[in-house]
Structure formats: C-alpha cells, structure tokens
Motif scaffolding. Structure first.
Motif, PDB file in Angstrom:
ATOM      1  N   UNK A 159      -0.602   3.378  -4.907  1.00 50.95           N
ATOM      2  CA  UNK A 159      -0.683   4.040  -4.404  1.00 50.95           C
ATOM      3  C   UNK A 159       0.000   3.739  -3.104  1.00 50.95           C
ATOM      4  N   UNK A 160       0.503   4.956  -2.075  1.00 50.44           N
ATOM      5  CA  UNK A 160       1.156   4.094  -0.860  1.00 50.44           C
ATOM      6  C   UNK A 160      -0.181   3.857   0.045  1.00 50.44           C
ATOM      7  N   UNK A 161      -1.272   4.729   0.447  1.00 52.98           N
ATOM      8  CA  UNK A 161      -2.029   3.925   0.934  1.00 52.98           C
ATOM      9  C   UNK A 161      -2.215   1.827   0.876  1.00 52.98           C
ATOM     10  N   UNK A 162      -2.513   1.812  -0.510  1.00 50.33           N
ATOM     11  CA  UNK A 162      -2.621   0.814  -0.868  1.00 50.33           C
ATOM     12  C   UNK A 162      -1.425   0.238  -0.608  1.00 50.33           C
ATOM     13  N   UNK A 163      -0.416   0.301  -0.516  1.00 45.69           N
ATOM     14  CA  UNK A 163       1.019  -0.229  -0.512  1.00 45.69           C
ATOM     15  C   UNK A 163       1.020  -0.762   1.184  1.00 45.69           C
ATOM     16  N   UNK A 164       0.681   0.407   1.723  1.00 45.41           N
ATOM     17  CA  UNK A 164       0.898   0.020   2.927  1.00 45.41           C
ATOM     18  C   UNK A 164      -0.418  -0.540   4.353  1.00 45.41           C
ATOM     19  N   UNK A 165      -1.516  -0.616   2.725  1.00 43.92           N
ATOM     20  CA  UNK A 165      -2.627  -1.959   3.313  1.00 43.92           C
ATOM     21  C   UNK A 165      -2.175  -2.786   3.390  1.00 43.92           C
ATOM     22  N   UNK A 177       6.721   0.804  11.646  1.00 45.74           N
ATOM     23  CA  UNK A 177       7.097   2.115  10.722  1.00 45.74           C
ATOM     24  C   UNK A 177       8.446   2.830   9.963  1.00 45.74           C
ATOM     25  N   UNK A 178       9.221   1.801  10.486  1.00 42.32           N
ATOM     26  CA  UNK A 178      10.677   2.036   9.510  1.00 42.32           C
ATOM     27  C   UNK A 178      10.497   0.915   8.706  1.00 42.32           C
ATOM     28  N   UNK A 179       9.787   0.335   8.265  1.00 38.31           N
ATOM     29  CA  UNK A 179       9.310  -0.150   6.782  1.00 38.31           C
ATOM     30  C   UNK A 179       8.864  -0.008   6.214  1.00 38.31           C
ATOM     31  N   UNK A 180       7.062   0.898   6.646  1.00 36.32           N
ATOM     32  CA  UNK A 180       6.553   1.834   5.816  1.00 36.32           C
ATOM     33  C   UNK A 180       7.692   2.842   4.589  1.00 36.32           C
ATOM     34  N   UNK A 181       8.250   3.553   5.731  1.00 36.12           N
ATOM     35  CA  UNK A 181       9.328   4.758   5.597  1.00 36.12           C
ATOM     36  C   UNK A 181       9.754   4.555   4.822  1.00 36.12           C
ATOM     37  N   UNK A 182      10.555   3.221   4.361  1.00 36.93           N
ATOM     38  CA  UNK A 182      11.523   2.797   3.176  1.00 36.93           C
ATOM     39  C   UNK A 182      10.594   2.817   2.378  1.00 36.93           C
ATOM     40  N   UNK A 183       9.340   2.338   2.152  1.00 36.63           N
ATOM     41  CA  UNK A 183       9.029   1.522   0.288  1.00 36.63           C
ATOM     42  C   UNK A 183       8.719   3.246   0.706  1.00 36.63           C
ATOM     43  N   UNK A 184       8.417   4.526   1.068  1.00 38.40           N
ATOM     44  CA  UNK A 184       7.142   5.731   0.608  1.00 38.40           C
ATOM     45  C   UNK A 184       8.533   5.907   0.507  1.00 38.40           C
ATOM     46  N   UNK A 185       9.815   5.936   0.536  1.00 34.95           N
ATOM     47  CA  UNK A 185      11.058   6.994   0.294  1.00 34.95           C
ATOM     48  C   UNK A 185      12.253   6.746  -0.806  1.00 34.95           C
TER      49      UNK A 185
END
Length: 207
Positions: A159-165, A177-185
């Motif tokens: 899940x995204x929350x685990x990826x971001x953690x 933020x841009x890195x996390x946005x890239x991973x999300x999309x």
C-alpha cells in the motif's frame, strides 16, 4: 564476458551494461583479511536488504568492499550518470560483478524530472533473478534509490502508506513530495509477469 574499458563507464547512457570478469592473477582478493587479524565488515551508508537477493545503499567506497564481498554479489545497479570510480571498477573486475548503469540526473524540487522509462528499465534488471544478488545504489541511497525501490514495492502490491514510510525512513528530512508523487502515479500495468520467486510478492500483499 567482455571486460569493460574505463571509457565504457562514462556518459550516463541509460541502461548501459558493463560486464567484468575476475582478474587472472593470483593476488589476494581486495579486502581479504591479513593473517592473525580480524576482518571488519563495514556496510555502505544507508545499507539495507530490500528482498531476497536485493540490497540498497549509498555509494560504496573502499572501506565497504569486504562487506560487499560477503554478499556474494553478481550485479550492481548504479543510478548516477557520473563514471564509476576506478577503485570501484577494479573491485568489480576482481570479483566478477556486472555493472548496470542507469544515469539519472540528480533532481531538485520544484523542477523534478524523474525519467519513468529509465526506472522501468532498471526494474527489469532487478526483476531478473539471474542478476541476483544485486546492490542498487546512487549517491546517498535516498532519492533515486528510494524511487526505484518504491516502484518495486508497487509491483509487490504494497500500500502507498507503507511505500512512503519506507522512502521517508531513508530520505528523512530531505524527503521530496515529487518523489512520492512519482511513485504514486507510476503505472505497473506493463509488468505482467512478476517472478513468483520474489519473496515479498505474497508476504507484502497484506501490508
């Protein structure tokens, strides 16, 4: 295998592969402990195990070579465009380790530009178990390495929350933020045949 020349390492060509063979002489392996001395194994900055046969870190230097030898690496996946240092190149040559170089320029917000196709090509290297054990690294093991590992986690159905953690654990105060946005999309639909031998594919599905 061909022995890559020093010039093969430059230019940041996307997806370039330099294969090196063990040296033919009988000199002791780099980092080999001296008789009567205890060998000290020092991991690179931000070193961690990602999955079975997959590791991540910052840029290793000569103090880390003995530790890397202990991993029995087959491959190193390098995410920077700069040429690999001569000492590191000699370490690869002496140990028969393949170098995959994907030259991703360092990005700083707000003008971030993460090359999606390069990330895809790098993921293919990681997904190929013939390249394992493999070490993925950039300069500090934070942003470029973090984005690649984050996209791998999407393939593993985290899940995204685990990826971001996980990303934030290494990026810390410099999380982008841009890195996390890239991973999300990041679109994983083109990766249809994820190897079943990937240990976290099943175990991480419920994270």
């Amino acid at each position: 295998m061909r022995v890559g020349s020093r010039s093969d390492l430059g230019g940041g060509e996307r997806g370039s592969l330099i294969e090196v063979s063990p040296a033919d002489n009988n000199r002791p392996a780099m980092g080999e402990e001296r008789e009567g001395e205890e060998e000290l194994l020092v991991p690179p900055l931000n070193f961690a195990m990602v999955d079975n046969g997959i590791f991540r870190s910052g840029f290793p230097d000569s103090a880390n070579f003995s530790f890397l030898q202990s991993l029995g690496l087959r491959s190193i996946l390098y995410l920077c465009p700069e040429p690999y240092p001569e000492a590191n190149y000699e370490f690869l040559k002496d140990n028969g380790i393949r170098l995959f170089q994907f030259g991703i320029e360092m990005c700083k917000e707000p003008f971030a530009n993460i090359p999606e196709e390069t990330i895809r090509e790098a993921l293919k290297v990681i997904l190929d178990v013939k390249n394992h054990p493999v070490l993925v690294h950039c300069k500090r093991g934070k942003h470029r390495t973090g984005c690649l590992v984050g996209c791998l986690r999407k393939l593993q159905r985290w899940c995204l929350s685990s990826i971001f953690d996980e990303y934030q654990r290494y990026a810390a105060a410099k999380a982008r933020v841009s890195d996390q946005r890239f991973m999300e999309l990041f679109d994983i639909s083109s990766f249809k045949n994820l190897p079943l031998s990937f240990s976290s594919t099943r175990s991480s599905a419920n994270r």
